[in-house]
Design an enzyme around this catalytic site. Structure first.
Site, short mmCIF file in Angstrom:
data_model
loop_
_atom_site.label_atom_id
_atom_site.label_comp_id
_atom_site.label_asym_id
_atom_site.label_seq_id
_atom_site.Cartn_x
_atom_site.Cartn_y
_atom_site.Cartn_z
N ASP A 23 2.32 1.72 -3.40
CA ASP A 23 1.25 2.13 -4.30
C ASP A 23 0.96 3.61 -4.13
OD1 ASP A 23 -0.99 1.68 -6.17
OD2 ASP A 23 -2.24 2.00 -4.40
N HIS A 55 0.84 -1.20 0.00
CA HIS A 55 0.00 0.00 0.00
C HIS A 55 0.88 1.26 0.00
CE1 HIS A 55 -3.34 2.66 0.69
NE2 HIS A 55 -2.82 3.07 1.83
#
Length: 104
Positions: A79, A76
C-alpha cells in the site's frame, strides 16, 4: 525478525521517505524554488527505487517457488509503495502547474 518482515520494513521505510520527499518537492515548487523541487523529486526517486527493489526481491522469491506469507505487514508495505508512486505523479503535475503559473 524474519527475512520477509525485514524486506517489508525496508519497503515501508524507503517508499515512505520517497513520499515525504515528493510532498516537500510540491512545497518547494509552491514557493517558486523549482531547482530544489527537482532535486527533491530525484532524491525521492532514488529512495523509491530502493523500496521497489526490495519488493522485486519478494516477487523473485515467489517466482522461484518460495511461498510468501501474505499478512498485514506485507499489505501495508505494498500500500505504501503504491501510495508513493501516486504521490510522485501528483508531485510532478503540481511542479509543472506551479511553473506555468509563474510564467504567467
Amino acid at each position: 525478525m524474519e527475512e520477509l518482515e525485514l524486506l517489508c520494513f525496508e519497503i515501508i521505510a524507503n517508499v515512505g521517505n520517497a513520499r515525504s520527499l515528493y510532498i516537500e518537492a510540491i512545497r518547494a515548487a509552491k514557493t517558486g524554488d523549482f531547482e530544489k523541487a527537482e532535486l527533491l523529486i530525484k532524491e525521492g526517486e532514488e529512495s523509491f527505487e530502493l523500496g521497489h527493489k526490495a519488493h522485486a526481491n519478494l516477487i523473485v522469491k515467489e517466482a522461484n517457488g518460495e511461498p510468501i506469507k501474505v499478512g498485514v505487514l506485507l499489505l501495508h508495505a505494498e500500500d505504501q509503495l503504491m501510495s508513493a508512486e501516486g504521490f510522485k505523479i501528483i508531485a510532478n503535475e503540481f511542479i509543472d502547474l506551479y511553473k506555468k503559473l509563474e510564467d504567467k
